[in-house]
Design a protein around this motif. Structure first.
Motif, PDB file in Angstrom:
ATOM      1  N   ASP A  20       0.293   8.228   4.858  1.00  0.00           N
ATOM      2  CA  ASP A  20       0.135   6.919   5.496  1.00  0.00           C
ATOM      3  C   ASP A  20       0.788   6.825   6.862  1.00  0.00           C
ATOM      4  O   ASP A  20       0.340   6.052   7.710  1.00  0.00           O
ATOM      5  CB  ASP A  20       0.734   5.827   4.602  1.00  0.00           C
ATOM      6  N   TYR A  73       9.986   6.628 -18.341  1.00  0.00           N
ATOM      7  CA  TYR A  73       8.752   7.344 -17.990  1.00  0.00           C
ATOM      8  C   TYR A  73       8.343   8.279 -19.112  1.00  0.00           C
ATOM      9  O   TYR A  73       7.192   8.307 -19.533  1.00  0.00           O
ATOM     10  CB  TYR A  73       8.974   8.122 -16.694  1.00  0.00           C
ATOM     11  N   SER A 127      11.972   6.510  -9.098  1.00  0.00           N
ATOM     12  CA  SER A 127      11.456   6.100 -10.410  1.00  0.00           C
ATOM     13  C   SER A 127       9.977   5.739 -10.343  1.00  0.00           C
ATOM     14  O   SER A 127       9.534   4.772 -10.954  1.00  0.00           O
ATOM     15  CB  SER A 127      12.250   4.903 -10.962  1.00  0.00           C
ATOM     16  N   LEU A 128       9.247   6.538  -9.587  1.00  0.00           N
ATOM     17  CA  LEU A 128       7.815   6.306  -9.455  1.00  0.00           C
ATOM     18  C   LEU A 128       7.043   7.475 -10.032  1.00  0.00           C
ATOM     19  O   LEU A 128       7.443   8.627  -9.862  1.00  0.00           O
ATOM     20  CB  LEU A 128       7.421   6.167  -7.980  1.00  0.00           C
ATOM     21  N   HIS A 171       1.907   8.723   0.698  1.00  0.00           N
ATOM     22  CA  HIS A 171       0.809   9.310  -0.061  1.00  0.00           C
ATOM     23  C   HIS A 171      -0.187  10.043   0.825  1.00  0.00           C
ATOM     24  O   HIS A 171      -0.727   9.475   1.760  1.00  0.00           O
ATOM     25  CB  HIS A 171       0.085   8.227  -0.861  1.00  0.00           C
ATOM     26  N   LYS A 177       4.946   8.271 -21.527  1.00  0.00           N
ATOM     27  CA  LYS A 177       4.054   9.433 -21.638  1.00  0.00           C
ATOM     28  C   LYS A 177       3.906   9.846 -23.093  1.00  0.00           C
ATOM     29  O   LYS A 177       2.844  10.225 -23.552  1.00  0.00           O
ATOM     30  CB  LYS A 177       4.613  10.625 -20.835  1.00  0.00           C
ATOM     31  N   ARG A 195       0.832  -1.210   0.000  1.00  0.00           N
ATOM     32  CA  ARG A 195       0.000   0.000   0.000  1.00  0.00           C
ATOM     33  C   ARG A 195       0.862   1.253   0.000  1.00  0.00           C
ATOM     34  O   ARG A 195       0.570   2.235  -0.664  1.00  0.00           O
ATOM     35  CB  ARG A 195      -0.887  -0.046   1.236  1.00  0.00           C
ATOM     36  N   LEU A 196       1.937   1.233   0.752  1.00  0.00           N
ATOM     37  CA  LEU A 196       2.794   2.405   0.844  1.00  0.00           C
ATOM     38  C   LEU A 196       3.510   2.668  -0.464  1.00  0.00           C
ATOM     39  O   LEU A 196       3.937   3.779  -0.739  1.00  0.00           O
ATOM     40  CB  LEU A 196       3.848   2.221   1.951  1.00  0.00           C
ATOM     41  N   GLN A 197       3.655   1.629  -1.280  1.00  0.00           N
ATOM     42  CA  GLN A 197       4.446   1.789  -2.488  1.00  0.00           C
ATOM     43  C   GLN A 197       3.605   1.944  -3.722  1.00  0.00           C
ATOM     44  O   GLN A 197       4.119   1.788  -4.813  1.00  0.00           O
ATOM     45  CB  GLN A 197       5.336   0.568  -2.665  1.00  0.00           C
ATOM     46  N   LYS A 198       2.324   2.265  -3.576  1.00  0.00           N
ATOM     47  CA  LYS A 198       1.472   2.315  -4.764  1.00  0.00           C
ATOM     48  C   LYS A 198       1.970   3.388  -5.715  1.00  0.00           C
ATOM     49  O   LYS A 198       2.535   4.385  -5.325  1.00  0.00           O
ATOM     50  CB  LYS A 198       0.010   2.547  -4.392  1.00  0.00           C
ATOM     51  N   GLY A 199       1.746   3.152  -6.974  1.00  0.00           N
ATOM     52  CA  GLY A 199       2.274   4.081  -7.962  1.00  0.00           C
ATOM     53  C   GLY A 199       3.064   3.284  -8.961  1.00  0.00           C
ATOM     54  O   GLY A 199       3.790   2.365  -8.607  1.00  0.00           O
ATOM     55  N   GLN A 200       2.922   3.628 -10.215  1.00  0.00           N
ATOM     56  CA  GLN A 200       3.570   2.829 -11.234  1.00  0.00           C
ATOM     57  C   GLN A 200       5.065   3.093 -11.264  1.00  0.00           C
ATOM     58  O   GLN A 200       5.509   4.236 -11.323  1.00  0.00           O
ATOM     59  CB  GLN A 200       2.952   3.149 -12.587  1.00  0.00           C
ATOM     60  N   LYS A 201       5.824   2.005 -11.243  1.00  0.00           N
ATOM     61  CA  LYS A 201       7.262   2.127 -11.224  1.00  0.00           C
ATOM     62  C   LYS A 201       7.806   2.047 -12.642  1.00  0.00           C
ATOM     63  O   LYS A 201       7.351   1.249 -13.451  1.00  0.00           O
ATOM     64  CB  LYS A 201       7.868   1.013 -10.377  1.00  0.00           C
ATOM     65  N   TYR A 202       8.743   2.902 -12.932  1.00  0.00           N
ATOM     66  CA  TYR A 202       9.392   2.873 -14.240  1.00  0.00           C
ATOM     67  C   TYR A 202      10.851   2.551 -14.043  1.00  0.00           C
ATOM     68  O   TYR A 202      11.397   2.666 -12.947  1.00  0.00           O
ATOM     69  CB  TYR A 202       9.248   4.234 -14.935  1.00  0.00           C
ATOM     70  N   PHE A 203      11.513   2.150 -15.127  1.00  0.00           N
ATOM     71  CA  PHE A 203      12.925   1.816 -15.005  1.00  0.00           C
ATOM     72  C   PHE A 203      13.731   3.063 -14.670  1.00  0.00           C
ATOM     73  O   PHE A 203      14.599   3.059 -13.819  1.00  0.00           O
ATOM     74  CB  PHE A 203      13.422   1.169 -16.302  1.00  0.00           C
ATOM     75  N   ASP A 204      13.478   4.133 -15.394  1.00  0.00           N
ATOM     76  CA  ASP A 204      14.121   5.418 -15.097  1.00  0.00           C
ATOM     77  C   ASP A 204      13.293   6.525 -15.736  1.00  0.00           C
ATOM     78  O   ASP A 204      12.254   6.265 -16.330  1.00  0.00           O
ATOM     79  CB  ASP A 204      15.579   5.446 -15.579  1.00  0.00           C
ATOM     80  N   SER A 205      13.776   7.748 -15.666  1.00  0.00           N
ATOM     81  CA  SER A 205      12.982   8.874 -16.176  1.00  0.00           C
ATOM     82  C   SER A 205      12.824   8.808 -17.684  1.00  0.00           C
ATOM     83  O   SER A 205      11.835   9.276 -18.235  1.00  0.00           O
ATOM     84  CB  SER A 205      13.619  10.202 -15.766  1.00  0.00           C
ATOM     85  N   ARG A 242       5.949  18.721 -22.826  1.00  0.00           N
ATOM     86  CA  ARG A 242       4.803  18.320 -22.020  1.00  0.00           C
ATOM     87  C   ARG A 242       3.870  19.495 -21.868  1.00  0.00           C
ATOM     88  O   ARG A 242       4.200  20.482 -21.252  1.00  0.00           O
ATOM     89  CB  ARG A 242       5.253  17.776 -20.672  1.00  0.00           C
ATOM     90  N   PHE A 302       7.131  13.094 -11.906  1.00  0.00           N
ATOM     91  CA  PHE A 302       7.961  11.904 -11.810  1.00  0.00           C
ATOM     92  C   PHE A 302       8.917  12.049 -10.646  1.00  0.00           C
ATOM     93  O   PHE A 302       9.626  13.031 -10.542  1.00  0.00           O
ATOM     94  CB  PHE A 302       8.719  11.704 -13.126  1.00  0.00           C
TER      95      PHE A 302
END
Lengths: 108, 449
Positions: B199, A61, B91-92, B181, A65, A48-58, A97, B86
């Motif tokens: 949290d 990302y 990396s989130l 969050h 997008k 739950r604390l880590q929710k959010g889509q993880k990408y390899f790097d910027s 963007r 970002f």
């Protein structure tokens, strides 16, 4: 497996009818025997604390997008002959963007 | 029956007044409504969505002097509050989804609100412009500059009426104070400070100061392996500026007094209903997690929402709630599939009516529930365009938990769990309620109002 026996008979213990909640728990444990014993514990909470889509790097990302906002990827410069993954972005390739130009449909 | 007194729930006849939003079956993700909030007078209604946009509606009343008047909410302002960002360190992606909107009590002609996504809180000013200056000496009406040598006489510019323009501008950005969050913001009754909760931590801010924030609650354990609960919601007391509460994923509510110490890790009161250990199951803790906490307008009670029920607590009694209302008890025998499809983690909100006599919360299948505290009466209603004609009183709905289904009832297995009503709001004064389905807004008015 006792196919046609009603659930309530299957789980009767010591003449006491198990609550619907416990019946559901039994169902879950039957489907996922490896489920941990502390559902509210560390694993669930940390997920739950880590929710959010993880990408390899910027770069990853920004590519994601770009794919969403534009139907096609920006074309690579002619001198590039090798493609790594989809495309190695250069500053010129990345679209600017812009703020979302689509208005909320509630306002329509 | 006096028109000024809100009748018993059983007397209320709700009619669909307006339905807003796309009729498309295909829901665009950005349009998913994520928060809903009336301002203190009920004149303005703000909505936030997953796309980071805010739409504010304004109440326009026809024939207010007549006993049965109709009011309509029309778009007042719409703007992009947050953009996706970002986090380079982890990396989130930081979603632009608006988690909460809270209005600041109005001090002058402009309206102010706080809006937050997972990481950043913003103070927005919404102001009206209905006049513009005309008759400049050095500028033409279209803005082009005049050649000063052509100016032969002087005039005083005057303000002339123009079409109303509503402008939203970001006045403050409160950033970089939350590692986790953000789930709540709450404006203090002192009108100077507000809290933001994630949290594991709660921070106190001054509305004018963006580069400093005080941490007032920190439940992060030294070793994350020992983490047992998270903060799910927090709110300031409506009148006592030193008091706030925060709820947890374990079903407890802690009340803290900021006068006691700078760091309010030690609560002054802890509200928890004791659980029968023999009834404990795998699901017990998950369904006890509190998804929303709201003080009554009076400040004497608070309401909490957990997965299956709404509880009213008397602030003077920590041992158990004074009232418990079952929202959808029939789901208790569906917990296994609700865990598998993640619905068991849905965060329903709840709200009080203006005089604290009734409470409302959402459910599945676009159903929502209303409980009349004084008359022990409750009803299930549906937010649906097909089943509601304008000005027609909507019919109560009934879910059949098992056994023989009656004619107008719907069986539990037929419920659409994708049609969730997570956000509802009750006008602070009038008998008007707003219910948000996934991407639509339904405004109901009591015919007897």
């Amino acid at each position: 497996r006792l196919a046609n026996v009603p659930q309530s008979l299957l789980i009767e213990v010591e003449d006491k009818v198990i609550s619907p909640e416990k019946a559901e728990e039994a169902k879950l444990k039957a489907r996922y025997p490896n489920l941990g014993h502390k559902p509210g514990g560390s694993d669930l909470l940390r997920k739950r604390l880590q929710k959010g889509q993880k990408y390899f790097d910027s770069g990853d990302y920004n590519m994601a997008k770009a794919k969403i906002k534009n139907k096609q990827l920006p074309t690579a410069a002619p001198e590039k002959t090798e493609i790594t993954g989809d495309h190695i972005p250069t500053p010129q390739d990345l679209p600017q963007r812009k703020p979302s130009l689509v208005a909320s449909k509630l306002a329509g | 029956i006096s028109g000024a007194v809100q009748g018993a729930g059983g007397d209320m006849q709700w009619c669909l007044s307006q339905a807003k939003g796309s009729l498309d079956d295909d829901v665009t993700e950005a349009d998913i409504i994520s928060t809903l909030e009336f301002n203190h007078t009920g004149e303005l209604l703000a909505t936030g969505d997953k796309g980071g946009r805010i739409v504010i509606f304004q109440q326009e009343i026809e024939n207010k002097r007549q006993p049965q008047y109709r009011s309509e909410y029309n778009v007042y302002s719409t703007f992009q509050s947050h953009e996706p960002e970002f986090d380079y360190l982890k990396s989130l992606e930081i979603e632009e989804k608006i988690n909460k909107i809270r209005w600041i009590p109005q001090k002058n002609a402009a309206h102010f609100l706080l809006s937050t996504n997972d990481k950043t809180i913003k103070l927005w000013k919404i102001s009206e412009r209905d006049k513009r200056p005309e008759g400049y000496n050095l500028k033409e009406e279209d803005g082009r500059y005049r050649d000063p040598s052509t100016v032969t006489s002087l005039r005083v510019p005057v303000f002339r009426p123009m079409d109303l323009m509503v402008e939203a501008s970001p006045r403050k950005v409160f950033a970089n104070a939350h590692t986790y969050h953000i789930n709540s913001v709450s404006v203090n009754s002192d009108n100077e400070t507000y809290l933001s909760a994630d949290d594991l931590r709660i921070n106190l801010w001054h509305l004018e100061i963006t580069d400093r924030s005080f941490n007032i609650v920190d439940i992060k354990p030294a070793n994350m392996e020992e983490l047992t609960e998270v903060i799910t919601a927090a709110e300031f007391h409506p009148h006592q500026c030193n008091t706030f509460v925060y709820s947890s994923s374990k079903g407890t509510i802690r009340m803290c007094d900021m006068r006691a110490s700078a760091l309010c890790d030690k609560h002054s009161k802890m509200f928890e209903e004791p659980e029968d250990p023999s009834n404990r199951s795998f699901f017990s803790e998950i369904i006890s997690s509190i998804s929303d906490v709201k003080f009554s307008h009076s400040g004497r009670y608070m309401m909490t929402r957990d997965y299956l029920s709404v509880k009213i607590w008397d602030l003077n009694m920590e041992s158990k709630p004074v009232e418990t209302y079952q929202v959808h008890e029939y789901l208790r025998s569906k917990l296994c599939s609700l865990y598998e499809n993640d619905c068991i983690f849905d965060k329903f909100e709840c709200c009080w009516n203006g005089n604290d006599s009734m409470v409302m919360t959402g459910s599945y299948n676009n159903f929502f529930r209303m409980f009349d505290r004084d008359h022990r009466w409750d009803v299930t209603l549906e937010a649906s365009r097909e089943n509601s004609k304008p000005f027609q009183v909507i019919k109560p709905r009934k879910v059949c938990a098992g056994g023989k289904r009656k004619k107008d009832e719907i069986s539990v297995d037929s419920l659409d769990f994708n049609k969730k009503i997570l956000h509802t709001a009750w006008h602070p004064q009038d008998s008007i309620i707003v219910v948000a389905t996934t991407n639509n807004l339904y405004i109901f008015q009591d015919k007897m109002n």
